[in-house]
Design an enzyme around this catalytic site. Structure first.
Site, PDB file in Angstrom:
ATOM      1  N   ARG A 230      42.977  37.913  31.669  1.00 54.53           N
ATOM      2  CA  ARG A 230      43.294  39.225  30.980  1.00 54.53           C
ATOM      3  C   ARG A 230      43.407  39.019  29.512  1.00 54.53           C
ATOM      4  O   ARG A 230      44.422  38.243  29.333  1.00 54.53           O
ATOM      5  CB  ARG A 230      44.299  40.089  31.767  1.00 54.53           C
ATOM      6  CG  ARG A 230      43.943  40.640  33.143  1.00 54.53           C
ATOM      7  CD  ARG A 230      42.678  41.397  33.084  1.00 54.53           C
ATOM      8  NE  ARG A 230      42.203  42.134  34.406  1.00 54.53           N
ATOM      9  CZ  ARG A 230      41.243  41.573  35.125  1.00 54.53           C
ATOM     10  NH1 ARG A 230      40.647  40.588  34.828  1.00 54.53           N
ATOM     11  NH2 ARG A 230      41.105  42.336  36.245  1.00 54.53           N
ATOM     12  N   HIS A 278      33.337  40.067  29.550  1.00 52.19           N
ATOM     13  CA  HIS A 278      33.866  40.222  30.825  1.00 52.19           C
ATOM     14  C   HIS A 278      33.088  39.983  32.085  1.00 52.19           C
ATOM     15  O   HIS A 278      32.894  40.698  32.951  1.00 52.19           O
ATOM     16  CB  HIS A 278      34.694  41.648  31.150  1.00 52.19           C
ATOM     17  CG  HIS A 278      35.631  41.534  32.137  1.00 52.19           C
ATOM     18  ND1 HIS A 278      36.897  42.140  31.786  1.00 52.19           N
ATOM     19  CD2 HIS A 278      35.806  41.011  33.037  1.00 52.19           C
ATOM     20  CE1 HIS A 278      37.730  42.028  32.852  1.00 52.19           C
ATOM     21  NE2 HIS A 278      37.064  41.087  33.705  1.00 52.19           N
TER      22      HIS A 278
HETATM   23  P1  NAP Z   1      46.197  35.045  42.444  1.00 53.13           P
HETATM   24  O1  NAP Z   1      45.749  34.348  43.690  1.00 53.13           O
HETATM   25  O2  NAP Z   1      47.354  35.928  42.833  1.00 53.13           O
HETATM   26  O3  NAP Z   1      47.169  33.583  41.555  1.00 53.13           O
HETATM   27  C1  NAP Z   1      47.528  33.965  40.445  1.00 53.13           C
HETATM   28  C2  NAP Z   1      48.305  32.686  40.061  1.00 53.13           C
HETATM   29  O4  NAP Z   1      48.827  32.818  38.795  1.00 53.13           O
HETATM   30  C3  NAP Z   1      49.118  31.804  40.829  1.00 53.13           C
HETATM   31  O5  NAP Z   1      49.068  30.479  40.936  1.00 53.13           O
HETATM   32  C4  NAP Z   1      50.758  32.434  40.233  1.00 53.13           C
HETATM   33  O6  NAP Z   1      51.646  31.490  40.659  1.00 53.13           O
HETATM   34  C5  NAP Z   1      50.076  32.304  38.890  1.00 53.13           C
HETATM   35  N1  NAP Z   1      51.189  33.055  38.163  1.00 53.13           N
HETATM   36  C6  NAP Z   1      51.408  34.517  38.240  1.00 53.13           C
HETATM   37  N2  NAP Z   1      52.448  34.594  37.238  1.00 53.13           N
HETATM   38  C7  NAP Z   1      52.868  33.710  36.621  1.00 53.13           C
HETATM   39  C8  NAP Z   1      53.706  33.213  35.744  1.00 53.13           C
HETATM   40  N3  NAP Z   1      54.621  34.437  35.143  1.00 53.13           N
HETATM   41  N4  NAP Z   1      53.827  32.127  35.337  1.00 53.13           N
HETATM   42  C9  NAP Z   1      52.933  30.935  35.615  1.00 53.13           C
HETATM   43  N5  NAP Z   1      52.183  31.486  36.624  1.00 53.13           N
HETATM   44  C10 NAP Z   1      51.747  32.449  37.168  1.00 53.13           C
HETATM   45  O7  NAP Z   1      45.070  35.429  41.202  1.00 53.13           O
HETATM   46  P2  NAP Z   1      43.691  34.987  41.562  1.00 53.13           P
HETATM   47  O8  NAP Z   1      42.657  35.570  42.487  1.00 53.13           O
HETATM   48  O9  NAP Z   1      43.508  33.656  41.413  1.00 53.13           O
HETATM   49  O10 NAP Z   1      43.255  35.837  40.064  1.00 53.13           O
HETATM   50  C11 NAP Z   1      43.869  35.473  38.804  1.00 53.13           C
HETATM   51  C12 NAP Z   1      43.363  36.458  37.827  1.00 53.13           C
HETATM   52  O11 NAP Z   1      42.043  36.300  37.475  1.00 53.13           O
HETATM   53  C13 NAP Z   1      43.369  38.106  38.359  1.00 53.13           C
HETATM   54  O12 NAP Z   1      44.567  38.520  38.302  1.00 53.13           O
HETATM   55  C14 NAP Z   1      42.475  38.631  37.203  1.00 53.13           C
HETATM   56  O13 NAP Z   1      43.098  39.114  36.348  1.00 53.13           O
HETATM   57  C15 NAP Z   1      41.567  37.387  36.764  1.00 53.13           C
HETATM   58  N6  NAP Z   1      40.222  37.862  37.001  1.00 53.13           N
HETATM   59  C16 NAP Z   1      39.387  37.693  35.995  1.00 53.13           C
HETATM   60  C17 NAP Z   1      38.029  37.851  36.199  1.00 53.13           C
HETATM   61  C18 NAP Z   1      36.883  37.803  35.115  1.00 53.13           C
HETATM   62  O14 NAP Z   1      35.849  38.050  35.303  1.00 53.13           O
HETATM   63  N7  NAP Z   1      37.271  37.699  33.976  1.00 53.13           N
HETATM   64  C19 NAP Z   1      37.352  37.983  37.542  1.00 53.13           C
HETATM   65  C20 NAP Z   1      38.493  38.033  38.732  1.00 53.13           C
HETATM   66  C21 NAP Z   1      39.703  37.828  38.347  1.00 53.13           C
HETATM   67  P3  NAP Z   1      52.242  31.236  42.100  1.00 53.13           P
HETATM   68  O15 NAP Z   1      51.358  30.039  42.700  1.00 53.13           O
HETATM   69  O16 NAP Z   1      53.554  30.518  41.846  1.00 53.13           O
HETATM   70  O17 NAP Z   1      52.571  32.562  42.766  1.00 53.13           O
END
Ligand code: NAP
Length: 315
Positions: A230, A278
């Protein structure tokens, strides 16, 4: 009695049209999906689950007996800030296809940087014929910041392509073949070693402006950034300065503080920035509708609600 599922969305016309076809088809044996503005008063009161995509929070509030909402997006930062803390549980979309699509995008753009594409494109514009030393993937360290559903799949895909991969998360983690770090010290260690950093964490109060002047200064000279998470996770002003004065060599940005990226924004014409609209991992309507249908079918069968967002943590 036929179950009615409200579909609450302020997404674009095109997106809503696509979902209005796909959701009723996927849920045909389970329930009837109805856009919010077509619900009767009785249907609003009866609804215990709704499907949401960029919903107007006032419409969600007008469904007084909701137990949970199923988001059609993976990132839920808007829902977390806009829905009341004592409101319905928030279930984000977790689709294995999205992890595949995202890891493909991460590999594609990492290879783009690894094979010096920005440099060769600049040389073509100047009419320069000059090859540069080719590094092997194992001589390139890629840091994946965020090791969740998307980050861990991306890290493993990079690893199988031969890169040295480091990972960073909030809590300690172990991912096969990846050197994992966590916490503030872990971030410093990762940034100092990586040639390419890939952002794949959620936008929360903690990650807003996470990559600011001091983190950028810790990066290796010429290192690159890929932001597929993001926009507000990177401080845009600090990034522009780091691109202009060092150390950042190139940034591939798929997400921004304001989307669409406004006309005239310095990123549009910056020679060290690749702007993407995006698109790294859009929700795929066909696979996502099936997952949504399965989640809702389980709920109606035995009351099971899929894992929901931790409102305190913000993801
Ligand atoms: P997820 O499964 O919830 O994983 C989030 C990861 O980020 C986890 O490893 C978490 O750590 C880590 N994290 C969260 N807060 C943190 C912090 N303060 N410091 C360090 N690490 C932190 O999420 P996901 O499904 O992989 O998706 C991640 C993000 O990708 C989404 O939230 C979305 O914004 C973005 N996204 C973008 C697109 C695009 O097209 N650009 C598409 C889909 C998603 P822990 O393992 O310790 O919990």
């Amino acid at each position: 009695m036929t179950q009615i599922i409200p579909f609450v969305s302020e997404a674009s016309q095109d997106e809503r049209r696509e979902w209005r076809d796909a959701l009723p088809e996927a849920l045909a044996d389970i329930a009837v999906v109805k856009p919010f503005d077509t619900l009767t008063e009785e249907e609003r009161v009866a609804a215990r689950v709704a499907i949401v995509a960029n919903p107007d929070p006032a419409q969600v509030a007008a469904l007084p007996n909701l137990v949970w909402v199923q988001s059609l997006w993976a990132g839920v930062e808007r829902l977390v800030t806009e829905l009341p803390a004592d409101g319905p549980l928030i279930v984000r979309l977790t689709d294995p296809q999205m992890a595949e699509t995202m890891s493909e995008a991460v590999l594609a753009w990492t290879l783009y940087l690894h094979r010096d594409m920005p440099r060769y494109m600049a040389q073509q514009r100047e009419g320069t014929w000059k090859g540069h030393t080719l590094l092997l993937p194992e001589e390139r360290t890629v840091g994946v910041l965020g090791l969740g559903k998307l980050g861990s799949a991306a890290a493993q895909r990079l690893k199988s392509n031969g890169f040295r991969v480091l990972g960073w998360s909030r809590s300690p983690k172990s991912v096969d073949g990846i050197d994992c770090f966590h916490g503030a010290e872990g971030l410093t260690a990762v940034l100092a070693q990586t040639d390419i950093s890939v952002l794949l964490m959620p936008l929360t109060a903690e990650t807003h402006d996470l990559i600011g002047p001091s983190q950028l200064a810790q990066m290796k000279p010429g290192a690159a950034l890929i932001n597929f998470a993001r926009g507000p996770i990177i401080n845009e002003t600090a990034l522009l300065k780091a691109l202009n004065e060092g150390p950042v060599g190139h940034a591939i940005l798929d997400v921004f503080n304001e989307e669409p990226l406004p006309a005239g924004h310095p990123f549009w014409s910056h020679e060290k920035v690749t702007v993407l609209p995006h698109i790294s991992a859009p929700t795929i309507t066909s696979t996502a509708s099936k997952i949504v249908a399965e989640n809702i079918a389980h709920f109606f069968a035995d009351g099971t609600i899929p894992p929901s967002v931790d409102r305190e943590r913000g993801y």
